[in-house]
Design an enzyme around this catalytic site. Sequence first.
Site, short mmCIF file in Angstrom:
data_model
loop_
_atom_site.label_atom_id
_atom_site.label_comp_id
_atom_site.label_asym_id
_atom_site.label_seq_id
_atom_site.Cartn_x
_atom_site.Cartn_y
_atom_site.Cartn_z
N LEU A 352 -7.76 -8.58 7.88
CA LEU A 352 -8.15 -8.57 9.31
C LEU A 352 -9.41 -7.92 9.67
CD1 LEU A 352 -4.57 -7.72 10.51
CD2 LEU A 352 -5.98 -9.71 11.03
N GLY A 353 -9.98 -6.97 8.74
CA GLY A 353 -10.99 -6.12 9.03
C GLY A 353 -11.01 -4.89 8.02
N GLY A 356 -13.42 2.65 8.67
CA GLY A 356 -13.91 3.77 7.90
C GLY A 356 -12.81 4.24 6.77
N PHE A 357 -11.58 3.99 6.97
CA PHE A 357 -10.48 4.38 6.02
C PHE A 357 -10.03 3.38 5.03
CE2 PHE A 357 -10.21 6.71 9.91
CZ PHE A 357 -10.21 7.91 9.44
N GLY A 358 -10.49 2.17 5.21
CA GLY A 358 -9.97 1.01 4.21
C GLY A 358 -9.79 -0.28 4.91
N VAL A 360 -7.71 -3.68 6.17
CA VAL A 360 -6.28 -3.72 6.99
C VAL A 360 -6.33 -5.28 6.74
CG1 VAL A 360 -5.49 -4.05 9.24
CG2 VAL A 360 -7.19 -2.11 8.74
N LYS A 375 -2.56 -1.43 6.68
CA LYS A 375 -3.92 -0.57 6.35
C LYS A 375 -3.79 0.27 4.86
CE LYS A 375 -6.44 1.24 9.31
NZ LYS A 375 -6.82 1.81 10.65
N ASP A 471 -9.90 10.16 16.93
CA ASP A 471 -10.92 8.99 16.84
C ASP A 471 -10.82 7.87 17.98
OD1 ASP A 471 -12.86 7.57 15.40
OD2 ASP A 471 -11.64 7.05 13.67
#
Length: 673
Positions: A352-353, A356-358, A360, A375, A471
């Site tokens: 999906l995209g 910053g964290f990884g 999805v 995620k 965030d």
Amino acid sequence: MFLPIKLKLLLVLSILVGFAFSQDLSITYNGFLSTNLTLDGITEITPNGLLKLTNATRQEKGHAFFPNPVTFKNSANSSAFSFSTTFVFAILSEYPTLSGHGIAFVIAPTRGLPGALPSQYLGLFNETNTGNATNHVLAIELDTILSSEFNDINDNHVGIDINGLTSKLAEPAGYYSDKNGLFQNLTLISGKPMKVWVDYDGLNKHISVTLAPINMDKPNKPLLSLPYDLSPILNETMYIGFSSSTGSVLTSHYVLGWSFKMNGVAQGLDLSQLPKLPRVGPKQKSKVLTTGLPVILIVSLSIAISGVVYQVRIKKKFAEVLEDWELDYGPHRFKYKDLYIATKGFRDKELLGRGGFGRVYRGILPSSKIEVAVKRVSHESRQGMKEFVAEIVSIGRLRHRNLVPLLGYCRRKGELLLVYEYMPNGSLDRFLYDQPKYTLSWNQRFRVIKGVASGLFYLHEGWEQVVVHRDVKASNVLLDGELNGRLGDFGLARLYDHGTDPQTTHVVGTLGYLAPEHTRTGKATTSTDVYAFGAFLLEVVSGRRPIEARTQAEDPILVDWVFSCWNKGEILEAVDQNLGLDYVREEVELVMKLGLLCSHSEPTVRPSMRQVVLYLDGALALPELVSLSISATGLSFTNPEGFSDFALSYPSSMEKAFSHATSIAESLLSGGR
Ligand SMILES: Nc1ncnc2c1ncn2[C@@H]1O[C@H](COP(=O)(O)OP(=O)(O)OP(=O)(O)O)[C@@H](O)[C@H]1O
Ligand SMILES: *[C@@H]1O[C@H](CO)[C@@H](O)[C@H](O)[C@H]1NC(C)=O
Ligand SMILES: *[C@@H]1O[C@H](CO)[C@@H](O)[C@H](O)[C@H]1NC(C)=O
Ligand SMILES: *[C@@H]1O[C@H](CO)[C@@H](O)[C@H](O)[C@H]1NC(C)=O
Ligand SMILES: *[C@@H]1O[C@H](CO)[C@@H](O)[C@H](O)[C@H]1NC(C)=O
Ligand SMILES: *[C@@H]1O[C@H](CO)[C@@H](O)[C@H](O)[C@H]1NC(C)=O
Ligand SMILES: *[C@@H]1O[C@H](CO)[C@@H](O)[C@H](O)[C@H]1NC(C)=O
Ligand SMILES: *[C@@H]1O[C@H](CO)[C@@H](O)[C@H](O)[C@H]1NC(C)=O
């Protein structure tokens, strides 16, 4: 000559035929060896006597005609004679469900049909002459492609074509059983040989066409039955034969045998004499037993071994890493295998995209069929994992209609998988920046803003503990099926606080959303969330990122730009141009001023989320802000209700943006209220 007897017989037969044509022509070809057909295009006679109208070549045509003209009537004005013909054909295609175009039995004034096209024109006509009465062509088409320009009924039909490709009558391929009269389908491209009978009754002016599987006698009820006088179509002498064409799928069209009789019934074909069709697919050699058997043994043995190895690998791959402390979180823990199946092995197609964290991934849980977003957060250090999972799970219990529900987690070596409810409309930023495909109307945007405010208010004050989001930004606002704004990713920034060495710091939060005191002290609070929310408000109204150079005229820092517009008394200049004039002025102004107020450099001047919700609902009036000056060091404004003048320290904006927050172990759940 040492020709086989069969061949000799055929030779005799065809010589007899040659003499017979002038009277009532009668021909019978049980195979086409040593016949004298006139071939053109890619048509050939195979060494075993098949009439191969087309070979596996794309966009080609081929014809085979009886070489001599055939008399169809006595004079120009008399009526055409009766005739009958029968033939066996087969269509062998590369694919079971697709093929080249088909075969037609044809009666035409010339032997070769010059100017005719392949593909859907079946080698019979071209785009200028199809349908023209000057053609004098009768064709019985066995058509395997639906050509809508000729009103074809389907991609598997038999039709009577007169002078053009739009059939006078057509029916799906099949036959009426003599036993019960029911229609039975046949598939022309099945590769199986089939028989066709075409009969014209010159007295009653009637054409009939019958189709049947090869081993069946002619059914009593024809497939096509058309009263039609062929006298104006057929000239005194005509040529008879076959035409066929290929399109883009490799296909071979065969005729196995053919008989024709003028003023009588065509002689039946002797099936035992017909040449054999080539085998479809690779040839099987008789070597199977000698070399094949050992090969099969070796292959099956290695399949068995690799099967075992695979099983072991799979078991290892999907092995669960479970520690004691996790047992409490049972219902929130997902099996890695289930997530693997749900996301089809974390296939790129399901991506999906990435943030910053990884990455999805979209997925569908195998048992419940619930659509989820998974995620994948990579996480090298195990340190802090326990606390983090504890927080994630406790946060996962939060339920609010403006938060993206966290359904659970899965922990593996080196990574953490978080399972969220799937939000069909993706993240809000896709609707805002860079000439988006769809933009949201002002009403939709205002609803999203109010929703996000209420979600953030819930995190701050609606629960037994204060939850700082850390965030807030447009790309973390997801839109559900009804375009409600929902905050996602809450608590994630925490992972980096726990997991990293304070010396090698990460930016916690995102550039452009970080409150000045946050970058200074590294401490995330509800006020730093409000600051980010302010940047978010300006983003939604103006349709641009918090830091982005667009034109010379605009300040790359969104807050500064909106502030300068407002200062000039032209705050509406900053409204997203995609909105046009289609917005409510008061609401836009409210949101912009609130955005500026939330972006105040002094945390104590920023409103709380409780106040923000009241301002947005119109339940509380926004304090009037009076602009004083824009200096080199920043903007300052006062509010007449008695705050002292604040020199806003925006100016170090770039510095602000790029300064890295010192990560500190400050609790996400920063105590009770
Ligand atoms: N629950 C969800 N449903 C549908 N799509 C989602 C969901 N969560 C995330 N996405 C998609 O995945 C993308 C990446 O999400 P992610 O939250 O990891 O990145 P981000 O918010 O852009 O960055 P960051 O990780 O820094 O917050 C989003 O832009 C969104 O399109
Ligand atoms: C098909 O036939 C034509 C003409 O006979 C020939 O040139 C071509 O090579 C053949 N193609 C195949 C694939 O057999
Ligand atoms: C075959 O047909 C051609 C004309 O198409 C003719 O010239 C030739 O004589 C014929 N041969 C036989 C054996 O019939
Ligand atoms: C054929 O019919 C036309 C009129 O329909 C007539 O003029 C002509 O003479 C006829 N010819 C013969 C050979 O009968
Ligand atoms: C067929 O007959 C028509 C009229 O009867 C005539 O105009 C045409 O030229 C003929 N075609 C050929 C090829 O002889
Ligand atoms: C179509 O076919 C006719 C002959 O039947 C020919 O005269 C004509 O040139 C062809 N047209 C095209 C466009 O090929
Ligand atoms: C039919 O073809 C003839 C010549 O082949 C041409 O003169 C005539 O215009 C065509 N008619 C139509 C309707 O296309
Ligand atoms: C024949 O095929 C059609 C369409 O493919 C289908 O709807 C019909 O049920 C079939 N009939 C039989 C008897 O198989």
